[in-house]
Design an enzyme around this catalytic site. Sequence first.
Site, PDB file in Angstrom:
ATOM      1  CG  HIS A 124      -0.395  -0.131   2.533  1.00 42.05           C
ATOM      2  ND1 HIS A 124       0.129  -1.324   3.001  1.00 42.05           N
ATOM      3  CD2 HIS A 124      -0.249   0.763   3.534  1.00 42.05           C
ATOM      4  CE1 HIS A 124       0.552  -1.156   4.240  1.00 42.05           C
ATOM      5  NE2 HIS A 124       0.356   0.108   4.585  1.00 42.05           N
ATOM      6  CG  HIS A 126       0.886   5.340   4.026  1.00 35.83           C
ATOM      7  ND1 HIS A 126      -0.090   5.398   5.000  1.00 35.83           N
ATOM      8  CD2 HIS A 126       1.518   4.150   4.191  1.00 35.83           C
ATOM      9  CE1 HIS A 126      -0.042   4.294   5.724  1.00 35.83           C
ATOM     10  NE2 HIS A 126       0.923   3.519   5.245  1.00 35.83           N
TER      11      HIS A 126
END
Length: 138
Positions: A124, A126
């Site tokens: 992921h 950010h």
Amino acid sequence: MSTTSEVDQAAAAASSDPAINPNVPTFFDKIVSKEIPADVIYEDDLCLAFRDINPQAPVHFLVIPKNKDGLNRLSNAREDQKGLLGHLLYTAQSVATQEGLKPGGFRVNINDGKDGAQSVYHLHIHVMGGRQMQWPPG
């Protein structure tokens, strides 16, 4: 191949720990499958962007691949995933622009592994902005 390697590989394959076994479902897989609700701000065939549940900036969202395909961490990326990785970064900047972050800029961060403070073992990105970021980050 040594017996130890075979034993280690078998243990990894049987592990329910997504840090060890990249095929184990994570919290993010449940968001992709809509089992868990999220504040989704962008979605296409390859990825999903949603607001972080513990924001560290006025705007803080995550971009994840919908199909993890072994990408539990960036360090596990394969050459055939370069297109997906580029798409994730392009999506990060596109959604940052949509969120009004482009004029002042924003921070993009990927945590990798224990020492990188990765808390969910599903790759992921950010994206944070809306205030002046500090350096070093931590």
